[in-house]
Design an enzyme around this catalytic site. Structure first.
Site, short mmCIF file in Angstrom:
data_model
loop_
_atom_site.label_atom_id
_atom_site.label_comp_id
_atom_site.label_asym_id
_atom_site.label_seq_id
_atom_site.Cartn_x
_atom_site.Cartn_y
_atom_site.Cartn_z
N ASN A 1 63.53 61.25 40.90
CA ASN A 1 63.92 61.10 42.30
C ASN A 1 64.54 59.74 42.60
OD1 ASN A 1 62.97 63.63 42.60
ND2 ASN A 1 61.04 63.04 43.57
N HIS B 1 66.60 58.44 36.88
CA HIS B 1 67.95 58.63 37.39
C HIS B 1 68.37 57.51 38.33
CE1 HIS B 1 67.54 63.20 36.37
NE2 HIS B 1 67.69 62.43 35.31
N ASP C 1 64.51 58.69 45.92
CA ASP C 1 64.09 58.40 47.29
C ASP C 1 63.12 57.23 47.41
OD1 ASP C 1 61.66 59.50 46.41
OD2 ASP C 1 62.16 61.48 47.16
N PRO D 1 65.33 67.71 51.16
CA PRO D 1 65.56 68.96 50.41
C PRO D 1 65.72 68.70 48.91
CG PRO D 1 67.49 68.37 51.77
CD PRO D 1 66.44 67.36 52.05
N ASP D 2 65.29 69.65 48.08
CA ASP D 2 65.53 69.52 46.64
C ASP D 2 66.93 70.06 46.33
OD1 ASP D 2 65.32 72.26 46.69
OD2 ASP D 2 63.52 72.38 45.47
N PHE D 3 67.29 70.17 45.06
CA PHE D 3 68.61 70.68 44.71
C PHE D 3 68.66 72.19 44.67
CE2 PHE D 3 70.44 66.90 42.10
CZ PHE D 3 70.83 66.32 43.29
N ARG D 4 67.69 72.75 43.94
CA ARG D 4 67.89 74.12 43.48
C ARG D 4 67.06 75.18 44.18
NH1 ARG D 4 68.40 70.69 39.30
NH2 ARG D 4 70.40 70.69 38.22
#
Ligand code: CNA
Length: 280
Positions: free
Chosen positions: A119, A138, A121, A45-48
Site C-alpha cells: 500500500n 511499492h 497510503d 478503494p482497492d484495485f480489483r
C-alpha cells in the site's frame, strides 16, 4: 481426521488454533503481508474488487486501459489521471483500520519481525507500526522526484500540487521533467529495502496475509517463502495465491477486520486493541 484437515504444527486449521499457537510462545517472529484490502474499511478503494475497485472506476479519467494510470509511458504523455487518483489516496485523509492497529499491537508485543505492504497510503505508520519494521514494497507518497534527472522535489510544494491535482515540474528549470511521488509504477524497480529484506519471510515462525489479491509480482511470491510447517493465516474476501495447499494454512474468508477481531478475542487482546485503535 481426514487428509484434508491434517496439520503439522497447529491443532487444526482454525483462527483459534493460530491464537493458541501464538499464546504458546511459538510465534515470536511474525511476518505480516498486506495489500489494498486492509484499507478498504478506511474508505480507500482497492484495485480489483468487483464494482468498488479503482480499476472499475477509472473510466472518468479517460485512460486507454485502467493500468495506464500506473504506467510511466502514459504518465509522460498525460500525468493528470495519476494526480487525480493521488489526490484521492493522499495520506492524511484517512484513519487506520483495526487491522492496521493489530499490526502495531504485534510490534508493541515484540512479536512482529516485519511488515511487507503493497500500500501507498502510509496507514501502517499512522497506526504506529515502527517505520524500521515496515517494508513499503511499492514505495510511498513520503518522497518524490523528477522522473528524468531524479532531483528530489520539496514536500510542502508537493502537498499543494496533489491537493489541486496539478502535476509539478522539476525544480531545475533547465530540466523541467515531470515530478512523481516515489511510488512504484508498472515496470519500475522495487525499492532497495524490498530486496534487502526479501528473504526475511524464510525466518518467520508465523505468516499473516491481509487483504491482497497476490497478483502483483515479486510481492506475490513472499508467502511461499515460509518454511514448511510454518503456519500461514490469510484474512481476505477470497482465496488467493497458493493458500490452502499447505497443511498449516488457515483461511478466514471475509472482512479482515472481523477476522482480526476474532483472532485477538481468542488471544485475550481485544480490549487492548480497541483502546489502541480509538486513541490513534
Ligand atoms: P487488489 O488487487 O485490489 O486486491 C485486494 C484484495 O483484498 C482482494 O483480494 C479483495 O478481495 C480483498 N479485500 C478487499 N477488501 C477487503 C476487506 N475489507 N477484508 C478482506 N479482504 C478484502 O490489491 P493488492 O494490494 O493485492 O494489489 C496490489 C496493488 C494495489 C499495490 O501496488 C497497491 O499499491 C495498490 N493499491 C493500494 C491502495 C492503498 O494504498 N490503500 C489502494 C488501491 C490500490
Amino acid at each position: 481426521v481426514s487428509e484434508d484437515t491434517k496439520t503439522d504444527t497447529l491443532s487444526d486449521r482454525s483462527v483459534a488454533a493460530v491464537a493458541e499457537f501464538i499464546k504458546s510462545g511459538r510465534a515470536k517472529q511474525i511476518v505480516v503481508m498486506t495489500g489494498a484490502g486492509i484499507s478498504t474499511a478506511a474508505g480507500i478503494p482497492d484495485f480489483r474488487s468487483p464494482n468498488t475497485g479503482l480499476y472499475n472506476n477509472l473510466a472518468r479519467l479517460d485512460l486507454p486501459h485502467p493500468e495506464a494510470v500506473f504506467e510511466i509511458d502514459f504518465f509522460r504523455y498525460n500525468p493528470r489521471p495519476f494526480y487525480v487518483l493521488a489526490k484521492e489516496l493522499y495520506p492524511g485523509n484517512f484513519h487506520p483500520t483495526i487491522s492496521h492497529a493489530f499490526v502495531a499491537l504485534l510490534a508493541k508485543k515484540k512479536l512482529l519481525r516485519m511488515l511487507f505492504t503493497q500500500n501507498i497510503d502510509c496507514l501502517e505508520r499512522a497506526a504506529g507500526v515502527p517505520p524500521e519494521l515496515i517494508v513499503e514494497a511499492h514505495g510511498s507518497f513520503a518522497t518524490q522526484r523528477c522522473i528524468d534527472c531524479k532531483t528530489p522535489f520539496p514536500d510542502a510544494e508537493m502537498r499543494k500540487c496533489v491537493e489541486s491535482a496539478s502535476p509539478p515540474n522539476c525544480v531545475r528549470k533547465e530540466c523541467g521533467g515531470l515530478v512523481k511521488p516515489d511510488i512504484v509504477f508498472f515496470g519500475e524497480q522495487l525499492p532497495n529495502t524490498f530486496f534487502a529484506n526479501a528473504t526475511v519471510p524464510r525466518e518467520a515462525d508465523l505468516v499473516i496475509v491481509v487483504g491482497t489479491s497476490l497478483m502483483v509480482h515479486p510481492f506475490a511470491g513472499l508467502p511461499r517463502l515460509a518454511r514448511d510447517g510454518v503456519p500461514r493465516l490469510l484474512f481476505n474476501m477470497e482465496r488467493v495465491g497458493d493458500f490452502g495447499t499447505r497443511a498449516d494454512d488457515v483461511l478466514y474468508l471475509g472482512e479482515c477486520d472481523d477476522g482480526i477481531r476474532k483472532l485477538v478475542d481468542e488471544l485475550g487482546w481485544g480490549d487492548e486493541l480497541e483502546k489502541m485503535w480509538v486513541e490513534l
